[in-house]
Scaffold this active site. Structure first.
Site, PDB file in Angstrom:
ATOM      1  N   ASN A 193       5.149   7.952   1.875  1.00  0.00           N
ATOM      2  CA  ASN A 193       3.755   7.860   1.461  1.00  0.00           C
ATOM      3  C   ASN A 193       2.832   8.805   2.219  1.00  0.00           C
ATOM      4  O   ASN A 193       1.795   9.210   1.689  1.00  0.00           O
ATOM      5  CB  ASN A 193       3.259   6.422   1.666  1.00  0.00           C
ATOM      6  CG  ASN A 193       4.055   5.425   0.869  1.00  0.00           C
ATOM      7  OD1 ASN A 193       4.183   5.548  -0.343  1.00  0.00           O
ATOM      8  ND2 ASN A 193       4.627   4.440   1.552  1.00  0.00           N
ATOM      9  N   ALA A 226       7.805  -2.499  19.073  1.00  0.00           N
ATOM     10  CA  ALA A 226       6.754  -2.713  18.085  1.00  0.00           C
ATOM     11  C   ALA A 226       6.171  -4.116  18.217  1.00  0.00           C
ATOM     12  O   ALA A 226       4.956  -4.309  18.034  1.00  0.00           O
ATOM     13  CB  ALA A 226       7.298  -2.491  16.681  1.00  0.00           C
ATOM     14  N   GLY A 246       3.894   3.346   9.234  1.00  0.00           N
ATOM     15  CA  GLY A 246       4.030   4.104   8.005  1.00  0.00           C
ATOM     16  C   GLY A 246       5.417   4.621   7.701  1.00  0.00           C
ATOM     17  O   GLY A 246       6.362   4.500   8.485  1.00  0.00           O
ATOM     18  N   GLU A 247       5.502   5.202   6.498  1.00  0.00           N
ATOM     19  CA  GLU A 247       6.730   5.834   6.020  1.00  0.00           C
ATOM     20  C   GLU A 247       6.416   7.252   5.547  1.00  0.00           C
ATOM     21  O   GLU A 247       5.370   7.493   4.936  1.00  0.00           O
ATOM     22  CB  GLU A 247       7.338   5.049   4.851  1.00  0.00           C
ATOM     23  CG  GLU A 247       7.698   3.619   5.159  1.00  0.00           C
ATOM     24  CD  GLU A 247       6.648   2.650   4.654  1.00  0.00           C
ATOM     25  OE1 GLU A 247       5.705   3.079   3.953  1.00  0.00           O
ATOM     26  OE2 GLU A 247       6.761   1.446   4.982  1.00  0.00           O
ATOM     27  N   ASP A 278       0.865  -1.182   0.000  1.00  0.00           N
ATOM     28  CA  ASP A 278       0.000   0.000   0.000  1.00  0.00           C
ATOM     29  C   ASP A 278       0.900   1.230   0.000  1.00  0.00           C
ATOM     30  O   ASP A 278       1.436   1.618   1.032  1.00  0.00           O
ATOM     31  CB  ASP A 278      -0.907  -0.015   1.227  1.00  0.00           C
ATOM     32  CG  ASP A 278      -1.846   1.181   1.292  1.00  0.00           C
ATOM     33  OD1 ASP A 278      -1.737   2.077   0.431  1.00  0.00           O
ATOM     34  OD2 ASP A 278      -2.693   1.221   2.205  1.00  0.00           O
ATOM     35  N   HIS A 279       1.061   1.832  -1.183  1.00  0.00           N
ATOM     36  CA  HIS A 279       1.964   2.971  -1.339  1.00  0.00           C
ATOM     37  C   HIS A 279       1.272   4.104  -2.079  1.00  0.00           C
ATOM     38  O   HIS A 279       0.415   3.865  -2.929  1.00  0.00           O
ATOM     39  CB  HIS A 279       3.213   2.571  -2.137  1.00  0.00           C
ATOM     40  CG  HIS A 279       4.330   2.053  -1.296  1.00  0.00           C
ATOM     41  ND1 HIS A 279       5.556   2.661  -1.213  1.00  0.00           N
ATOM     42  CD2 HIS A 279       4.395   0.977  -0.478  1.00  0.00           C
ATOM     43  CE1 HIS A 279       6.346   1.983  -0.396  1.00  0.00           C
ATOM     44  NE2 HIS A 279       5.664   0.948   0.064  1.00  0.00           N
ATOM     45  N   GLY A 336      11.069  -4.119  15.840  1.00  0.00           N
ATOM     46  CA  GLY A 336      11.874  -4.143  17.052  1.00  0.00           C
ATOM     47  C   GLY A 336      11.038  -4.578  18.239  1.00  0.00           C
ATOM     48  O   GLY A 336       9.826  -4.793  18.121  1.00  0.00           O
TER      49      GLY A 336
END
Length: 320
Positions: free
Chosen positions: A109, A176, A105-106, A37-38, A173
């Protein structure tokens, strides 16, 4: 028993190509589909980025395989209420075969709507609250919510599945993993890290499913495969948090200029060595993963599906 699925890369392929890959994956014996999903691809060479919810609607009409987003950020680019509606409709269209993978998220995006990109701790807070909102809405009840990050006023989803889709939470990690154990129905992480899987299970994940995935490049010419990956997916070799904080494809291209072909050859399975493919994919099963999704980089899709149908998937299943 580990489920072996195919990963549809929206960053690299057109909608029509993704649908063809989904059909081929089912025919080859893959048992499930994942889809990215981007809003942007990682770099301009990849060159695509269709809207995932349109793709899932189309996938529901061409395949009977389960579909999982790996993963959607439900906090910035689209409000959790709208993500809940999208997930509900996807689940109805697929006859209950949709699984909702969610992550923090990033910037690549999410920054497109103009807000500041939060620090990691705040991103996890946003994800936690978004999951609460989505779960409530997926029941079909009328929801009013006023939290520290999101407001929902008199919202009700009228098209909902008989059972809400599972929400699988992504993380890389220990913190998360603990969050995924607490708020998720499963855990998504990309490296075959047995220690992280164990941390998830001990933090409350128990027997919840763990999902992961990897990219490969099947090609009779290994050197050509390495060049293909280096051209299309050099970002696979970028370290640390760069994937979360770089905001544009141009920034990823700049960072990826430091990635060499030797680095790609060491980090991505390239070529047609069946043993290498079996070992790389099987590492996830050995690390305790319940589902693993494989993505073929580049144009050799037919050769990839033929090889996995005839050689790789049978050996992976025989290894159980």
């Amino acid at each position: 028993m580990t489920t072996y699925g195919y990963f549809l890369s929206c960053e690299e392929f057109t909608p029509a190509e993704l649908l063809d890959q989904a059909r081929s994956a089912e025919q080859a014996g893959f048992e499930a589909l994942a889809i990215s999903d981007h809003f942007h691809p990682w770099n301009d060479e990849q060159g695509q980025s269709p809207f995932v919810w349109s793709m899932i609607g189309a996938l529901s009409q061409v395949t009977s395989l389960p579909v999982t987003t790996l993963v959607t950020c439900p906090t910035v680019r689209m409000h959790p209420a709208i993500n809940a509606q999208a997930a509900a409709t996807a689940s109805v269209l697929t006859g209950g075969r949709f699984r909702f993978g969610l992550g923090s998220g990033e910037a690549l995006n999410e920054h497109v709507v103009g807000g500041a990109w939060p620090e990691a701790a705040e991103r996890m807070e946003l994800l936690d609250e978004a999951v609460q909102v989505i779960r409530r809405l997926l029941t079909g009840e009328r929801v009013t919510h006023r939290g520290p990050h999101f407001t929902v006023q008199n919202a009700r989803l009228y098209t909902v599945p008989d059972e809400p889709p599972p929400l699988h939470i992504s993380g890389f990690g220990p913190q998360a993993a603990a969050l995924a154990a607490r708020i998720g129905d499963g855990f998504v992480t990309m490296a075959p890290d047995a220690a992280l899987v164990e941390q998830f299970r001990k933090a409350g994940g128990g027997a919840k499913p763990v999902l992961g995935g990897l990219k490969v490049c099947w090609d009779a010419d290994r050197d050509r495969a390495v060049r293909t990956v280096h051209r299309l997916w050099p970002n696979e070799a970028l370290p640390g948090e760069l994937a979360q904080i770089l905001p544009t494809p141009e920034h990823f291209e700049q960072a990826s200029s430091l990635v060499t072909e030797d680095m790609i050859a060491d980090s991505v399975v390239c070529g047609d060595d069946v043993d290498a493919h079996v070992d790389a994919v099987g590492a996830y099963a050995r690390a305790g993963f319940d589902e693993v999704y494989v993505n073929q980089i580049g144009p050799g899709q037919t050769e990839f599906f033929d090889a996995y149908r005839a050689e790789v998937l049978p050996r992976l299943r025989d290894a159980v």
